[in-house]
Design an enzyme around this catalytic site. Structure first.
Site, PDB file in Angstrom:
ATOM      1  N   GLU A 113       4.662   4.968 -15.155  1.00  0.00           N
ATOM      2  CA  GLU A 113       3.526   4.758 -14.269  1.00  0.00           C
ATOM      3  C   GLU A 113       2.608   3.597 -14.654  1.00  0.00           C
ATOM      4  O   GLU A 113       1.878   3.098 -13.813  1.00  0.00           O
ATOM      5  CB  GLU A 113       2.692   6.049 -14.183  1.00  0.00           C
ATOM      6  N   HIS A 171       3.913  -0.961  -6.276  1.00  0.00           N
ATOM      7  CA  HIS A 171       4.021  -0.012  -7.389  1.00  0.00           C
ATOM      8  C   HIS A 171       5.337   0.751  -7.320  1.00  0.00           C
ATOM      9  O   HIS A 171       6.036   0.913  -8.332  1.00  0.00           O
ATOM     10  CB  HIS A 171       2.836   0.959  -7.333  1.00  0.00           C
ATOM     11  N   GLU A 172       5.692   1.209  -6.116  1.00  0.00           N
ATOM     12  CA  GLU A 172       6.937   1.976  -5.986  1.00  0.00           C
ATOM     13  C   GLU A 172       8.164   1.085  -6.185  1.00  0.00           C
ATOM     14  O   GLU A 172       9.172   1.533  -6.747  1.00  0.00           O
ATOM     15  CB  GLU A 172       6.991   2.662  -4.615  1.00  0.00           C
ATOM     16  N   ALA A 206       2.752   8.422  -2.988  1.00  0.00           N
ATOM     17  CA  ALA A 206       4.094   7.929  -2.687  1.00  0.00           C
ATOM     18  C   ALA A 206       5.004   8.301  -3.843  1.00  0.00           C
ATOM     19  O   ALA A 206       4.545   8.685  -4.920  1.00  0.00           O
ATOM     20  CB  ALA A 206       4.083   6.420  -2.454  1.00  0.00           C
ATOM     21  N   MET A 207       6.316   8.151  -3.633  1.00  0.00           N
ATOM     22  CA  MET A 207       7.294   8.568  -4.632  1.00  0.00           C
ATOM     23  C   MET A 207       8.438   7.573  -4.688  1.00  0.00           C
ATOM     24  O   MET A 207       8.967   7.166  -3.656  1.00  0.00           O
ATOM     25  CB  MET A 207       7.823   9.974  -4.297  1.00  0.00           C
TER      26      MET A 207
END
Length: 902
Positions: free
Chosen positions: A361, A338-339, A303-304
């Site tokens: 990250e 997380h994103e 994912a981004m």
């Protein structure tokens, strides 16, 4: 020193800096092309007669430069020069732009929508028996330059105003909300003669009834790799959240193609729950007016975190609302969380250069926040196996790299998106949080973010924030953890009145040589001991910042270093201490927590593999924990069996003995837990049942295999999958293919092609690689090459590389097809995973030499780190075989005699 400073040849010239982009893109899905133009507003920092920027795989034309200070256009050489290796283009000016002035570069571009999952690319989806296309972006790390001319470095933040021209029956998405959307006509832009003339040159006006122009609001300052846009036939589910800081309500959407949108509700719910929690934790309101997620059928990464428009693959965000496995839910929740964390870590505050990637990250957001949303998942304990151990495994190689790693060249950036930038960084920050206290740590993070809002940062900025909150010299404690590769093993021996602790670098290949053992880490020891009242206490203040130290302690009572396994190191006890700790860990009322027991097992495996302790002691610890109730300890035990089986995979005698031991250890669990998943069951019981059945089946338990085959056969005969719980799909399909023939292989292939859910498809793909018939394995490879999506190749490789019958076939496939694999994948991050998947599963020096020989003379700039790490891993396993084969065989034979076989 930062790569950005020490390697200026890899950086754009510092003569200008972009401040704003007016970016216009026309997407032509039918032709699979795009074109447009960009106005880049520049601050001219030095007198300059040329403008150098990033551009790759684009056709550029008609450059013009307007000097605001001179109030005139500057003559421009119409021929643009290119540096293909560096991904740069240069426009030469007839008259220099003066330093301190402002200017605007306009340039037109054209490109193709390729299927390489980088830049602005195409994705395919199936509907009504045909294939259709949509387009989306993936710009991290250096792929924005493949979509439009830009200054493609994270430090060069600017604002963006995006205009998208597309067919009227499609949806346009970008980072910001839509400001206006109109059917395009030549009069649409009459208020801006300059824009109108540029649009006219794209020859849009001739088909006014088929095109529209979508204008998006201006963004805050952001790095080019966070810009995002997409065009296609999308649908969405919508929710909202209310900011706990301002009371504002913001819309939240998850977009997908119509065939997938019904699977997005869970991801949407997670986003709505986590956003307000992040606002509270960071004490900073989410700054954009909306937050969308777009689910893509073809996606290179997982994912981004594009600001305001998260993107990701189907397996990262889609869950069947009726029939979903727990692991799939946890994966979606973790990814979405997380994103969302990136909206602060990375987006609002961005690292200055890629050497500080971990500042983006290693957030631990998916641990701290998901624990608040799903406390029953025990994510803090899961972190030990999922992240800490993964980091320790990679960082135990001589070919490791520091968290803060020198990456001057764009060729190397993709390689550092690994367990060190993610998992080791998260583990180091978790260790710091435990040392200073989680609330203090989060306060420090908030200070850090507030000081660098909409800007860029380096490591010392984060340390400064936590130091301000804690009053501790954080830089002194943490610097070696991020600037040096590796980590220590803490050796513990008992002395009069206490214990002596010593640190040396831990390597999976054995004790480090003096030249590799120079670092002294500042190690939070976290000593668990038992007081006079008989109750355990933890001293988090103890630090080892010298080679060795003596600590006063009553060693007649149980104790343990690295309490709760929060430290980034292994602990090696002398054999007599190990025996005492193992006995304590096996007690039903042990003073050692779940996290302690997980760490003890994982350490025992790593220490045995590296030759710091006997492999027999690992087996003894596992045997002693057979009454263990917690899934995560059992998961660590199954890792131990996997390590032995993957190391001695060609030694039939030891493999059979190890499998027999595993069957006897796991069989009682399967009998106790059964094959059904009652509603409302605790997550740890669900995971334990799944793990027990999987290990028993893979290690050859005939009763479990027959039960899984029976359930699969029922599916084949009736088309009814109700007898296969979602959590058992993966092992059921694997066993069906492993112990079946063409009929089972074909049926599982059909499951992949039917594509009911991403979880089912991935389970089927991995299972296809477990055929024992080499002819079917060859067909699997052919099927993969001709039918599979690029993003799924590593799942095929994953199945084939864990099948003892096909490991060498897969390696031969890589060697024989290296050129065409390179041509297809060298442009994206999948490439390094395919290299690793093909070669990492071997365990002999002969194999290491053959692999090394094959890659000699090849351009390995995109995977040189991975290659070195694989070779180190193979040689470490070879040394383990050489050192411990006799010992392992004797222990397993004696165990078999005592326990009556398997």
């Amino acid at each position: 020193m930062s790569s950005s400073v020490s390697h200026p040849e890899y950086r754009l010239p510092p003569n200008v800096k972009p401040s704003h982009y007016d970016l216009t893109i026309r997407t032509h899905l039918e032709n699979q092309t795009f074109d447009g133009f960009v106005d880049v507003h520049l601050d001219v920092l030095q007198d300059t007669s040329e403008l150098t920027f990033n551009s790759s795989d684009l056709t550029l034309s008609s450059p013009s430069v307007y000097s605001e200070t001179l109030a005139s256009f500057t003559d421009v050489d119409p021929s643009i020069t290119f540096n293909k290796k560096r991904g740069r283009a240069t426009v030469k000016l007839a008259k220099a732009l003066p330093g301190g002035s402002k200017a605007k570069l306009r340039i037109f571009y054209e490109g193709k929508l390729l299927s390489n999952m980088t830049g602005y690319y195409k994705s395919v989806w199936d509907h009504d028996g045909k294939k259709d296309y949509y387009s989306l972006t993936q710009f991290e790390a250096t792929y924005a330059r493949r979509a439009f001319p830009c200054w493609d470095e994270p430090l060069l933040k600017a604002t963006f105003s995006v205009n998208m021209i597309s067919r009227i029956n499609t949806v346009n998405l970008s980072n910001m909300p839509v400001k206006s959307e109109n059917v395009y006509s030549t009069s649409t832009d009459s208020s801006d003669d300059s824009l109108a003339s540029s649009l006219a040159s794209l020859q849009i006006g001739e088909v006014n009834d088929q095109w529209k122009i979508t204008r998006f609001e201006k963004s805050p300052p952001m790095s080019t790799y966070l810009v995002a846009y997409a065009n296609g036939v999308f649908e969405y589910l919508e929710s909202s959240y209310t900011s706990p800081l301002s009371g504002k309500s913001r819309p939240l959407r998850v977009y997908a193609t119509p065939n997938f949108v019904h699977l997005t509700q869970f991801a949407l719910d997670v986003k709505a729950k986590t956003l307000p929690l992040y606002e509270k934790v960071f004490d900073i309101e989410y700054p954009l007016p909306k937050l969308d997620t777009l689910v893509a059928s073809d996606f290179d990464a997982g994912a981004m975190e594009n600001w305001g428009l998260i993107t990701g693959r189907t397996s990262a965000f889609l869950i069947d609302p009726v029939k979903s496995d727990l692991a799939g839910k946890q994966r979606v929740a973790s990814t979405q969380s997380h994103e969302v964390a990136h909206m602060w870590f990375g987006d609002i505050v961005t690292m200055k250069w890629w050497d500080n990637l971990y500042l983006n990250e290693g957030t631990m957001g998916e641990v701290i926040i998901i624990d608040k949303v799903f406390p029953e998942w025990n994510v803090h304990s899961n972190f030990i196996g999922d992240h800490l151990n993964a980091a320790l495994l990679l960082d135990s190689k001589l070919s490791s790299h520091p968290i803060e790693v020198d990456v001057p060249d764009a060729e190397q950036i993709d390689q550092i998106f690994d367990s060190l930038s993610y998992s080791k960084a998260g583990s180091v920050l978790r260790m710091l949080a435990n040392y200073v206290g989680e609330e203090v740590f989060l306060k420090g993070v908030s200070i850090y973010l507030k000081k660098h809002l909409y800007g860029n940062s380096v490591t010392d900025d984060l340390w400064s924030g936590v130091a301000e909150a804690s009053g501790i010299d954080v830089s002194k404690v943490m610097n070696n953890w991020v600037t040096k590769m590796g980590y220590p093993v803490i050796k513990v021996s008992e002395v009069e009145g206490g214990i002596c602790v010593r640190q040396d670098r831990f390597l999976e290949s054995g004790p480090a040589k003096e030249k590799d053992n120079q670092t002294i880490w500042t190690v939070p020891l976290a000593l668990l001991s038992v007081g006079k009242d008989g109750k355990p206490t933890i001293d988090n203040s103890l630090i080892l910042d010298t080679r060795e130290k003596t600590i006063p302690l009553d060693t007649s009572k149980p104790y343990k270093l690295n309490a709760n396994t929060t430290g980034v190191y292994r602990v090696l006890y002398s054999p007599d201490i190990t025996a005492k700790i193992s006995n304590e860990a096996a007690k039903p009322d042990s003073i050692f927590s779940l996290n302690d027991r997980i760490g003890l097992v994982l350490d025992s495996v790593a220490l045995a593999k590296a030759g710091f302790s006997d492999t027999a002691s690992m087996f003894t610890l596992i045997d002693g924990l057979r009454a263990e109730k917690e899934y995560l300890v059992w998961q660590s035990i199954s890792d131990g069996f996997s390590n032995v089986a993957s190391t001695w995979w060609e030694n039939r005698e030891i493999l059979d003995l190890c499998n027999g031991f595993a069957r006897q250890v796991y069989r009682p669990l399967v009998k106790r837990l059964g094959f059904e998943y009652p509603a409302g069951e605790h997550s740890s019981t669900i995971k334990l049942r799944t793990d027990a059945i999987t290990v028993a089946a893979v290690r050859g338990d005939e009763e479990v295999i027959k039960e899984l085959q029976s359930r699969f056969n029922y599916l084949v005969e009736t088309g009814d999958d109700s007898r296969i719980p979602p959590d058992l799909e993966a092992v059921t399909y694997r066993i069906a293919v492993t112990h079946g023939g063409r009929e089972q292989w074909e049926y599982v292939k059909g499951i992949n092609e039917a594509g009911k859910t991403p979880t089912s498809r991935i389970a089927a793909i991995r299972a296809l690689g477990h055929a024992q018939d080499l002819a079917l394995a060859e067909e699997t490879l052919d099927y993969m090459w001709t039918k599979a999506k690029d993003q799924d190749f590593h799942y095929f490789f994953g199945g084939l590389s864990t099948n003892n019958k096909t490991k060498r076939l897969l390696r031969s496939y890589l060697f024989e097809n290296y050129d065409k694999i390179t041509a297809r994948f060298a442009g994206n991050s999948m490439y390094k995973y395919l290299i690793r998947g093909s070669i990492s599963s071997f365990s002999s020096e002969k194999d290491a030499q053959e692999i090394e020989e094959f890659f000699k003379g090849k351009d390995n700039s995109k995977y040189d780190m991975v290659l070195a790490q694989c070779l180190d891993g193979i040689r470490a396993k070879a040394k383990w075989c050489e050192r411990s084969t006799t010992e392992v065989k004797q222990w397993l034979e004696n165990w078999k005699k005592r326990n009556g076989g398997a």
